[in-house]
Design an enzyme around this catalytic site. Structure first.
Site, PDB file in Angstrom:
ATOM      1  N   ASP A   1      10.396  36.723  59.931  1.00  0.00           N
ATOM      2  CA  ASP A   1       9.787  36.256  61.075  1.00  0.00           C
ATOM      3  C   ASP A   1       9.268  34.915  60.594  1.00  0.00           C
ATOM      4  OD1 ASP A   1       9.866  35.733  63.660  1.00  0.00           O
ATOM      5  OD2 ASP A   1       7.942  36.622  63.847  1.00  0.00           O
TER       6      ASP A   1
ATOM      7  N   ASP B   1       6.854  32.881  63.282  1.00  0.00           N
ATOM      8  CA  ASP B   1       5.464  32.778  63.851  1.00  0.00           C
ATOM      9  C   ASP B   1       4.679  34.316  63.799  1.00  0.00           C
ATOM     10  OD1 ASP B   1       5.608  30.293  65.254  1.00  0.00           O
ATOM     11  OD2 ASP B   1       6.999  31.360  66.609  1.00  0.00           O
TER      12      ASP B   1
ATOM     13  N   ASP C   1       5.754  40.429  62.055  1.00  0.00           N
ATOM     14  CA  ASP C   1       4.209  40.719  62.298  1.00  0.00           C
ATOM     15  C   ASP C   1       4.579  41.655  63.726  1.00  0.00           C
ATOM     16  OD1 ASP C   1       5.323  38.435  63.843  1.00  0.00           O
ATOM     17  OD2 ASP C   1       3.174  38.582  64.809  1.00  0.00           O
TER      18      ASP C   1
END
Length: 266
Positions: free
Chosen positions: A2, A4, A198
């Site tokens: 990922d 962000d 995250d």
């Protein structure tokens, strides 16, 4: 991986993320940076990342817009769509041979935009009621901004669904379709690929359902306590991608070598 929360956080480079990416490049590992945000083209994103010191080429960026365009091209080649979104989405659709239409389109395609228009939302509702199929790039309800959360694709999709009674097909994470299309784009195989994210509810579950080893980093949304409340677990938990640099060698990308369902390597 990922983007962000893994490599960047609120337009700032996460410490060590640049060294992690450079290590992948130096050892010849194929990788993709994934984002559910459909607003920007890969070239736009590459330029934004370069400005903060992250050397990621455009071909290593995979967005929900690209995944959506690839999905639609496979479903109805050369089709038409009424699009609510920015250049990242419209460009991706154009590049697979789709044309935009305001009358009798095959699809209504919803993505992110900073200027959601009531007029265009009302038009989308009318087209769906008339039989257009409803596609959304991702289910994320909000997106970040310096002033707080902003409504994103998932929230506007809920509005349209409530008005029409029609639920969209979401292409982006956590749909494993996005993971499989990403794997195909770099000729990778699930058994030798790792997903780093995250968020448990998008990144980790998407990786899990696509058959990938998963690594949860704690530089974004999730923490150890919240991760433990899910019915599924990541393969590994680390503080950040900086902790994975020494695990990257010429033989493969492995975040530790756990014999169990989870290993803390922080």
């Amino acid at each position: 991986m990922d983007m962000d929360g893994v490599l960047v956080h609120e337009e700032h480079l996460i410490p060590g993320a640049d060294l992690f990416v450079r290590r992948l490049q130096a050892t010849g590992h194929r990788f993709l940076v994934l984002t559910n945000n459909s607003m920007y083209t890969p070239r736009d994103l590459a330029a934004r990342l370069a400005r903060i010191g992250l050397p990621v080429p455009a071909e290593a960026l995979w967005t929900s817009a690209l995944a959506t365009a690839q999905f639609l091209a496979g479903q109805r080649p050369g089709g038409t769509a009424f699009v609510i979104g920015e250049s990242g989405l419209t460009t991706a659709l154009h590049e697979v041979g789709y044309t935009q239409a305001t009358v009798d389109p095959d699809y209504v395609v919803l993505g992110e935009t900073r200027t959601y228009s009531f007029e265009r939302i009302a038009r989308a509702i009318a087209l769906i009621e008339s039989g257009a199929r409803f596609i959304a790039t991702n289910p994320d309800p909000t997106g970040p901004s310096p002033d707080g959360s902003l409504p994103a694709t998932g929230a506007v999709a809920a509005l349209i669904s409530t008005a029409t009674g029609v639920s969209p097909y979401f292409v982006g994470k956590p749909n494993p379709l996005m993971m499989r299309s990403a794997l195909r784009s770099i000729n990778a195989h699930s058994e030798s690929t790792v997903m780093i994210g995250d968020r448990m509810d998008t990144d980790i579950v998407a990786g899990l359902e696509a058959g990938l080893e998963t690594v949860l980093v704690l530089t974004g949304i999730a923490d150890r306590d919240s991760a433990g409340r899910f019915a599924y677990l990541p393969t590994h938990i680390v503080e950040s991608v900086a902790d994975l640099i020494d695990d990257i060698d010429d033989a493969g990308t492995r975040a530790g070598h756990s014999n169990g369902p989870m290993k803390d390597t922080a």
